[in-house]
Design an enzyme around this catalytic site. Structure first.
Site, PDB file in Angstrom:
ATOM      1  CD  GLU A   1      -2.833   1.354   2.363  1.00 33.68           C
ATOM      2  OE1 GLU A   1      -2.893   0.411   3.181  1.00 33.68           O
ATOM      3  OE2 GLU A   1      -3.553   2.366   2.419  1.00 33.68           O
TER       4      GLU A   1
ATOM      5  CG  ASN B   1      -5.090   4.981   0.825  1.00 37.23           C
ATOM      6  OD1 ASN B   1      -5.910   4.212   1.314  1.00 37.23           O
ATOM      7  ND2 ASN B   1      -3.791   4.904   1.084  1.00 37.23           N
TER       8      ASN B   1
ATOM      9  CD  GLU C   1      -6.137   0.205   0.497  1.00 34.47           C
ATOM     10  OE1 GLU C   1      -6.166   1.017   1.451  1.00 34.47           O
ATOM     11  OE2 GLU C   1      -5.407  -0.797   0.474  1.00 34.47           O
TER      12      GLU C   1
ATOM     13  CG  ASP D   1      -8.811   1.969   3.735  1.00 30.94           C
ATOM     14  OD1 ASP D   1      -8.498   1.005   4.454  1.00 30.94           O
ATOM     15  OD2 ASP D   1      -8.005   2.855   3.390  1.00 30.94           O
TER      16      ASP D   1
ATOM     17  CD  GLU E   1      -6.254  -1.139   6.745  1.00 24.06           C
ATOM     18  OE1 GLU E   1      -5.291  -0.405   6.505  1.00 24.06           O
ATOM     19  OE2 GLU E   1      -7.417  -0.727   6.877  1.00 24.06           O
TER      20      GLU E   1
HETATM   21  P1  C2E Z   1      -5.187   3.920   5.858  1.00 24.36           P
HETATM   22  O1  C2E Z   1      -5.463   3.990   4.405  1.00 24.36           O
HETATM   23  O2  C2E Z   1      -6.075   3.071   6.706  1.00 24.36           O
HETATM   24  O3  C2E Z   1      -3.661   3.483   5.988  1.00 24.36           O
HETATM   25  C1  C2E Z   1      -3.178   2.674   7.033  1.00 24.36           C
HETATM   26  C2  C2E Z   1      -2.685   3.547   8.164  1.00 24.36           C
HETATM   27  O4  C2E Z   1      -2.539   2.732   9.324  1.00 24.36           O
HETATM   28  C3  C2E Z   1      -1.300   4.133   7.883  1.00 24.36           C
HETATM   29  O5  C2E Z   1      -1.224   5.365   8.575  1.00 24.36           O
HETATM   30  C4  C2E Z   1      -0.388   3.121   8.562  1.00 24.36           C
HETATM   31  O6  C2E Z   1       0.856   3.672   8.964  1.00 24.36           O
HETATM   32  C5  C2E Z   1      -1.209   2.730   9.766  1.00 24.36           C
HETATM   33  N1  C2E Z   1      -0.922   1.375  10.212  1.00 24.36           N
HETATM   34  C6  C2E Z   1      -0.519   0.336   9.464  1.00 24.36           C
HETATM   35  N2  C2E Z   1      -0.363  -0.782  10.217  1.00 24.36           N
HETATM   36  C7  C2E Z   1      -0.695  -0.439  11.472  1.00 24.36           C
HETATM   37  C8  C2E Z   1      -0.742  -1.163  12.721  1.00 24.36           C
HETATM   38  O7  C2E Z   1      -0.441  -2.345  12.808  1.00 24.36           O
HETATM   39  N3  C2E Z   1      -1.152  -0.459  13.811  1.00 24.36           N
HETATM   40  C9  C2E Z   1      -1.485   0.869  13.748  1.00 24.36           C
HETATM   41  N4  C2E Z   1      -1.863   1.459  14.889  1.00 24.36           N
HETATM   42  N5  C2E Z   1      -1.452   1.581  12.593  1.00 24.36           N
HETATM   43  C10 C2E Z   1      -1.066   0.932  11.472  1.00 24.36           C
HETATM   44  P2  C2E Z   1      -0.816   6.713   7.825  1.00 24.36           P
HETATM   45  O8  C2E Z   1       0.236   6.446   6.799  1.00 24.36           O
HETATM   46  O9  C2E Z   1      -0.551   7.718   8.897  1.00 24.36           O
HETATM   47  O10 C2E Z   1      -2.113   7.108   7.040  1.00 24.36           O
HETATM   48  C11 C2E Z   1      -3.280   7.451   7.721  1.00 24.36           C
HETATM   49  C12 C2E Z   1      -4.420   7.614   6.762  1.00 24.36           C
HETATM   50  O11 C2E Z   1      -4.205   8.740   5.897  1.00 24.36           O
HETATM   51  C13 C2E Z   1      -4.571   6.417   5.811  1.00 24.36           C
HETATM   52  O12 C2E Z   1      -5.224   5.386   6.491  1.00 24.36           O
HETATM   53  C14 C2E Z   1      -5.389   7.055   4.707  1.00 24.36           C
HETATM   54  O13 C2E Z   1      -6.752   7.117   5.053  1.00 24.36           O
HETATM   55  C15 C2E Z   1      -4.814   8.461   4.666  1.00 24.36           C
HETATM   56  N6  C2E Z   1      -3.831   8.508   3.571  1.00 24.36           N
HETATM   57  C16 C2E Z   1      -2.508   8.200   3.540  1.00 24.36           C
HETATM   58  N7  C2E Z   1      -1.987   8.398   2.306  1.00 24.36           N
HETATM   59  C17 C2E Z   1      -3.025   8.822   1.529  1.00 24.36           C
HETATM   60  C18 C2E Z   1      -3.143   9.207   0.149  1.00 24.36           C
HETATM   61  O14 C2E Z   1      -2.210   9.187  -0.654  1.00 24.36           O
HETATM   62  N8  C2E Z   1      -4.402   9.602  -0.257  1.00 24.36           N
HETATM   63  C19 C2E Z   1      -5.479   9.635   0.593  1.00 24.36           C
HETATM   64  N9  C2E Z   1      -6.668  10.040   0.112  1.00 24.36           N
HETATM   65  N10 C2E Z   1      -5.396   9.279   1.879  1.00 24.36           N
HETATM   66  C20 C2E Z   1      -4.180   8.887   2.345  1.00 24.36           C
HETATM   67 CA    CA Z   2      -5.859   2.522   2.867  1.00 24.30          CA
HETATM   68 CA    CA Z   3      -7.332   1.343   6.421  1.00 21.66          CA
END
Ligand code: C2E
Ligand code: CA
Ligand code: CA
Ligand code: CA
Length: 256
Positions: free
Chosen positions: A43, A101, A132, A162, A217
């Site tokens: 991802e 995403n 997603e 998602d 996830e």
């Molecule tokens: P998401 O799409 O649900 O991405 C997974 C998030 O959960 C990521 O946070 C990841 O670092 C975190 N994560 C993964 N495994 C674990 C785990 O085992 N435990 C916990 N506590 N967290 C975990 P991140 O990178 O901070 O991204 C947060 C959200 O921001 C993403 O949730 C997504 O909704 C959004 N995001 C990130 N990049 C993009 C993008 O390019 N476009 C859009 N529209 N949204 C994005």
């Molecule tokens: Ca995602």
């Molecule tokens: Ca997610």
């Protein structure tokens, strides 16, 4: 601390100057034994380092981008970086799928055509790409989104919902959408009670009958992993299996 107005201006500048970076979090098959070795998918996640504030989390800048109408451009740039990267991996014999995403606010036919065009230009088989949808679409967004999702699926991409279980999306709502994958939110993955078991096994049963994939996830502990396998999830993602990381660290996974 930078004010949010300045932050939006700085974000706009970062978007237009190619200043956003990405990291990759691996996904592993759970239905083929122990998830070690090569990931089946990555991802791609957006990162922004602000010159004064340092790393700004997506939970802060994505909502700002949403309000400033920058999120479609961000999602397309992040997708493009991911596509270029998996192309390079594929060229060196590491076939891996990409998940990117997309915010429902911009999932229109124009967005779908832009995605399909980028895949064609870069030269990636759509069967390797999942989009997603990061939150439940509001009823006003649904009509536009349906057509766009149908277009993307007809071109061969995979569509995922998602964070299932984090909001008030029900499996009945999900079943009415043209999708191929459900991502189980970490709140459900990490819940050990019978009610959570029942929700996830129901999602898995319905997904199996629809031919959808279920990705668990937020797998942080060996217990989360065992629970997700027992519930029948097809793939897993989480800190236990691999945190979001840079290209070199992802490449190390093929050497294990
Ligand atoms: P998401 O799409 O649900 O991405 C997974 C998030 O959960 C990521 O946070 C990841 O670092 C975190 N994560 C993964 N495994 C674990 C785990 O085992 N435990 C916990 N506590 N967290 C975990 P991140 O990178 O901070 O991204 C947060 C959200 O921001 C993403 O949730 C997504 O909704 C959004 N995001 C990130 N990049 C993009 C993008 O390019 N476009 C859009 N529209 N949204 C994005
Ligand atoms: Ca995602
Ligand atoms: Ca997610
Ligand atoms: Ca939003």
């Amino acid at each position: 601390m930078t004010t949010s107005e300045t932050l939006v201006q700085d974000l706009r500048e970062a978007v237009s100057s190619g200043g956003l970076t990405v990291v990759y979090q691996p996904q592993f098959a759970l239905d083929t034994g122990a998830p070690d070795g090569a990931p089946v998918a990555v991802e791609v996640l957006c990162r922004w380092t602000h010159e004064v504030d340092g790393e700004v989390p997506p939970s802060t800048f994505i909502p700002l981008a949403e309000d400033a109408l920058l999120v479609e451009e961000i999602d397309l740039q992040v997708l493009e970086q991911g596509l270029e990267q998996i192309l390079e991996w594929q060229r060196t014999g590491r076939a891996v799928e990409l998940a990117a995403n997309a915010s429902p606010s911009h999932i229109t036919l124009d967005y779908a055509e832009a995605v399909i065009a980028r895949l064609a230009v870069i030269g990636i088989d759509p069967a390797f790409v999942t989009i997603e949808i990061t939150e439940t679409p509001t009823p006003q967004l649904l009509p536009d989104m349906r057509g766009a999702l149908a277009r993307l699926r007809a071109a061969g991409l995979t569509i995922a919902i998602d964070d299932f279980g984090a909001g008030d999306t029900t499996i009945d709502m999900v079943e009415s959408l043209p999708i191929d994958e459900v991502k189980i939110d970490r709140s459900l993955t990490q819940r050990a009670d019978a009610a959570a078991d029942a929700i996830v096994t129901d999602v898995v049963a319905r997904s199996n009958s629809q031919g959808w994939r279920v990705v668990a996830e937020g797998i942080e502990t060996p217990e989360d992993l065992a629970r997700s396998i027992a519930r029948g999830c097809h793939r897993g993602q989480g800190y236990l299996l691999g945190k979001p990381m840079g290209v070199a660290e992802i490449e190390d996974l093929w050497l294990r």
